[in-house]
Enzyme design. Structure first.
Site, PDB file in Angstrom:
ATOM      1  NE  ARG A 115      -3.544   2.214   2.760  1.00 37.31           N
ATOM      2  CZ  ARG A 115      -3.556   2.785   3.956  1.00 37.31           C
ATOM      3  NH1 ARG A 115      -2.929   2.221   4.981  1.00 37.31           N
ATOM      4  NH2 ARG A 115      -4.184   3.931   4.151  1.00 37.31           N
ATOM      5  CG  HIS A 119      -1.672   4.824  -1.061  1.00 38.97           C
ATOM      6  ND1 HIS A 119      -2.559   5.263  -0.102  1.00 38.97           N
ATOM      7  CD2 HIS A 119      -2.278   3.764  -1.659  1.00 38.97           C
ATOM      8  CE1 HIS A 119      -3.651   4.505  -0.128  1.00 38.97           C
ATOM      9  NE2 HIS A 119      -3.487   3.585  -1.053  1.00 38.97           N
ATOM     10  CG  HIS A 248      -8.090  -4.821  -2.873  1.00 36.68           C
ATOM     11  ND1 HIS A 248      -9.040  -4.080  -3.535  1.00 36.68           N
ATOM     12  CD2 HIS A 248      -7.345  -3.936  -2.174  1.00 36.68           C
ATOM     13  CE1 HIS A 248      -8.870  -2.797  -3.243  1.00 36.68           C
ATOM     14  NE2 HIS A 248      -7.847  -2.692  -2.423  1.00 36.68           N
ATOM     15  CB  THR A 249      -5.359 -11.542  -3.173  1.00 33.60           C
ATOM     16  OG1 THR A 249      -5.455 -12.865  -2.640  1.00 33.60           O
ATOM     17  CG2 THR A 249      -3.905 -11.212  -3.432  1.00 33.60           C
ATOM     18  CD1 TRP A 280     -11.656  -6.704  -1.105  1.00 32.73           C
ATOM     19  CD2 TRP A 280      -9.996  -6.228   0.326  1.00 32.73           C
ATOM     20  NE1 TRP A 280     -11.602  -5.335  -0.985  1.00 32.73           N
ATOM     21  CE2 TRP A 280     -10.579  -5.006  -0.105  1.00 32.73           C
ATOM     22  CE3 TRP A 280      -8.935  -6.168   1.223  1.00 32.73           C
ATOM     23  CZ2 TRP A 280     -10.133  -3.763   0.325  1.00 32.73           C
ATOM     24  CZ3 TRP A 280      -8.485  -4.932   1.656  1.00 32.73           C
ATOM     25  CH2 TRP A 280      -9.088  -3.749   1.212  1.00 32.73           C
ATOM     26  CB  THR A 281      -8.775 -13.388   0.254  1.00 30.37           C
ATOM     27  OG1 THR A 281      -7.561 -12.917   0.854  1.00 30.37           O
ATOM     28  CG2 THR A 281      -8.954 -12.732  -1.103  1.00 30.37           C
ATOM     29  CG  ASP A 288      -4.618 -16.956  -3.628  1.00 26.27           C
ATOM     30  OD1 ASP A 288      -5.336 -15.922  -3.551  1.00 26.27           O
ATOM     31  OD2 ASP A 288      -4.728 -17.897  -2.815  1.00 26.27           O
ATOM     32  CG  ASP A 309     -13.363  -4.762  -4.020  1.00 18.62           C
ATOM     33  OD1 ASP A 309     -12.262  -4.498  -4.545  1.00 18.62           O
ATOM     34  OD2 ASP A 309     -13.578  -4.639  -2.801  1.00 18.62           O
TER      35      ASP A 309
END
Length: 363
Positions: A115, A119, A248-249, A280-281, A288, A309
């Site tokens: 991140r 950014h 975002h995984t 998110w996962t 992955d 998303d």
């Protein structure tokens, strides 16, 4: 730091800066630069948790190290924060990468390092020619005007994590260090190897910071249109947008920082690192293609689905690539590696102009 510790440490550091600057430079350092140094050291922060681990005073420079750095630079506080006059060193880049690996393995901080780099790079505007006004991967996020943007909440913790690396390897620019840490974080999480070029120059001061509002929002009125405006400005196409969304995984959203997600779920209540947030996962430290599978199915209420998303499977153009990545992790990895590499170079000024490469990254 707690309030009392923060006040005492800030006082001691200000006393050190005053003494060391007088000895190391004939010019007094500005209050703006002092404030940026304090912020980089973690003072003035409203959050003391690393996103994936807890840090304390042991991560900060000792007073004697501050004094030594100031004396060696011979340029007061400004010397610690800037390195725009020189590019990175290949051997130091390799050493920095090894130390970054150790930090990631200790603190499980892959997401916040990704991140931070994104950014820093994501302020780029392809329509602006002049460097560093064009924004991008130039290290400007280390300065408080940019670090204090709402979208960057919590990223002071990423700077703290990388602080000892910069101290040990001073000839690695901040811009390179941020991007190196991000690529390394993806690879250590099981993702693809990112083809990386180094030698980025750093911006020299807060005056070079990007204006707020350049980064994508999570819940705009028209998500697909908003995402295209932001990423087209950077020079990406629809395939690259979808591929990059797959990052975002990794990671979690914390409502106290972003306003999105819930305080804790069955996947985040026990960490690793500081507990909480919504991922998110299910395996949010594994890179992955599960992000695309989970977003498409929307069956698990404990997993986060932002408007930006969901639109990947609602917009006809985006859906083509999202479906492709559901079916093939290899296809996702191939496209992601290229898009990540491109992102890491946005707005960067390299010295030498062809860049520096480590471990056969040159193509």
């Amino acid at each position: 730091m707690a309030g009392a510790m923060l006040g005492g440490s800030r006082t001691r550091l200000l006393r050190l800066i005053s003494t060391a600057s007088a000895a190391a430079s004939t010019k007094p350092s500005s209050s703006a630069l002092i404030n940026n140094l304090l912020l980089l050291r973690g003072f003035g922060s409203t959050s003391t948790d690393c996103v994936e681990g807890r840090l304390n005073d042991a991560t900060l420079f000792t007073l004697s190290q501050h004094s030594s750095l100031l004396a060696r630079r011979g340029s007061g506080v400004r010397g610690i924060l800037t390195s725009a006059s020189s590019s990175s060193n290949v051997e130091q880049l390799r050493g920095a990468r090894e130390q970054v690996k150790e930090i990631i393995n200790k603190y499980h901080c892959n997401p916040i390092l990704v991140r931070l780099a994104w950014h820093d790079a994501g302020t780029y505007d392809k329509n602006v020619i002049e460097w560093p006004k064009c924004g991008g991967a130039n290290g400007s996020i280390r300065f408080s005007p940019e670090l204090n943007h709402a979208a960057n909440a919590g990223l002071q913790n990423a700077l703290r994590l990388l602080e000892p690396v910069k101290e040990k390897f001073p000839h690695v620019s901040f811009a390179d260090l941020f991007q190196l840490a991000s690529a390394t974080a993806v690879e250590l999480a099981g993702g693809p190897k990112i083809p990386m070029r180094y030698g980025r120059l750093d911006t020299s001061g807060p005056e070079d910071c990007a204006k707020e509002g350049k980064l994508p929002a999570a819940g705009p009125p028209n998500p697909a249109e908003h995402i295209r405006v932001v990423f087209y400005r950077m020079g990406f196409n629809d395939k690259e947008i979808v591929a990059l969304s797959g990052a975002h995984t990794l990671g979690r959203s914390r409502p106290e920082r972003s306003g999105w997600g819930v305080a804790s779920t069955k996947y985040t209540k026990d960490g690793p690192g500081s507990p909480g947030g919504q991922s998110w996962t299910a395996q949010w430290l594994k890179f992955d293609n599960s992000y695309f599978k989970d977003i498409k199915e929307k069956r698990d209420k404990d997993l986060l689905v932002l408007p930006t998303d969901a639109m990947l499977f609602e917009d006809p153009s985006f859906k083509v690539y999202a479906e492709k990545y559901v079916e093939s992790q290899d296809a996702f990895f191939e496209d992601y590696a290229k898009a990540h590499s491109k992102l890491s170079e946005l707005g960067s000024k390299f010295q030498p102009s062809e860049g520096l490469f480590i471990d056969g990254d040159a193509t």
